[in-house]
Design a protein around this motif. Structure first.
Motif, short mmCIF file in Angstrom:
data_model
loop_
_atom_site.label_atom_id
_atom_site.label_comp_id
_atom_site.label_asym_id
_atom_site.label_seq_id
_atom_site.Cartn_x
_atom_site.Cartn_y
_atom_site.Cartn_z
N LEU A 1 9.96 7.52 28.83
CA LEU A 1 10.55 7.01 27.71
C LEU A 1 8.69 5.62 27.51
O LEU A 1 8.89 5.99 25.99
N ILE A 2 7.89 5.24 28.97
CA ILE A 2 7.17 4.90 28.24
C ILE A 2 5.45 6.04 28.19
O ILE A 2 4.87 6.09 27.50
N GLN A 3 5.46 7.06 28.58
CA GLN A 3 4.80 8.03 29.41
C GLN A 3 3.59 7.24 29.23
O GLN A 3 2.60 7.45 28.96
N ARG A 4 3.41 6.75 30.72
CA ARG A 4 2.77 6.64 31.08
C ARG A 4 2.80 5.72 32.27
O ARG A 4 3.87 5.75 32.66
N PHE A 5 2.06 5.53 33.38
CA PHE A 5 2.06 5.10 34.40
C PHE A 5 2.86 3.89 34.40
O PHE A 5 2.12 2.88 33.58
N ALA A 6 3.05 3.12 35.15
CA ALA A 6 3.63 2.25 35.68
C ALA A 6 3.26 1.11 36.16
O ALA A 6 2.35 2.28 37.24
#
Length: 263
Positions: A223-228
């Protein structure tokens, strides 16, 4: 928010790099006394020196996949004081085809990723229960629920840590001791950066484009479409170790950006 971690003694295993190192730093910033752990003394010493201005920090080098080295670690901790928080962060992973993973490599995965945590929990949990205070956090992964076909041994060991955590939590009924697992998703660390740079180069793409395509193709449910960031994972760990999280016990806390598509 005051987290009540002042002067608490915290062990973070595998804390010379990555999520473990950032977690150790976050605990120090909350006023905790932190024990850095890694296999090599020079690496441990370097991190201790780097963090020495943040608070009280110790360094204990030990290969926790080995029983005698684990004993060396626990004996050294006893000389420091009674452990309040155990963060089992140590873990290894490799991208490899399932049929190419040897018996020896399977055993190594179990020794590093699972047995290291079991030994430390077996030693410290009874002491925490006797004192009626303590926190144990086991670093699992979203791969423990959504196994990765290119990392099956890693995924399996992370599933084991989720089960271990819930089982140990059952032993804490009525006590001020909690055991939880943490499920990070793809997290930007030194190791991941090196891997992604190599993969991007192999595909002839710049790193930013490669990362964007990676989430569209490999992690479409994110859902964030990125690395944490490692800090985002570390902040979750530190909160669960705090006095503010005493009602959170036996959970598999997700920090994976919504990759796992389930309620």
């Amino acid at each position: 928010m005051e987290l009540g971690l002042q002067n608490k003694i915290v062990l973070v295993t595998g804390s010379t790099a990555g999520i473990g190192k950032v977690t150790a730093k976050c605990f120090l910033q909350e006023g905790a006394t932190v024990i850095i752990n890694g296999r090599k003394q020079e690496t441990v010493d370097r991190v201790v020196n780097e963090f020495s201005n943040l608070g009280k920090v110790y360094g204990i080098a030990a290969d926790l996949s080995k029983q005698d080295e684990t004993r060396k670690l626990t004996e050294a901790i006893e000389r420091i004081g009674e452990l309040d928080v155990l963060v089992n962060n140590l873990g290894v992973f490799e991208v490899k085809e399932f049929e190419q993973v040897t018996d020896e490599e399977w055993i190594r995965y179990f020794e590093v990723n699972v047995l290291s945590a079991i030994r430390l929990c077996r030693y410290f949990l009874p002491k925490m229960l006797k004192r009626n205070t303590g926190r144990i956090l086991n670093l699992a992964s979203e791969a423990g629920i959504k196994p990765l076909p290119q990392m099956i041994p890693y995924s399996m060991t992370k599933t084991s840590l989720i089960s271990l955590s819930r089982g140990l939590a059952e032993l804490t009924k009525g006590k001020n001791v909690t055991v939880n697992s943490i499920l990070p998703g793809p997290t930007w660390t030194e190791g991941v950066e090196n891997y992604m740079q190599g993969a991007a180069k192999a595909e002839g793409q710049d790193l930013d484009t490669f990362i964007q395509d990676y989430f569209k193709v490999n992690e479409p449910t994110s859902l964030i479409q990125r690395f944490a960031s490692a800090e985002e994972v570390a902040n979750t760990i530190v909160f669960l170790a705090s006095s503010k999280a005493s009602a959170i016990n036996g959970t598999a806390q997700r920090v994976e950006g919504g990759i796992i598509r389930s309620l």
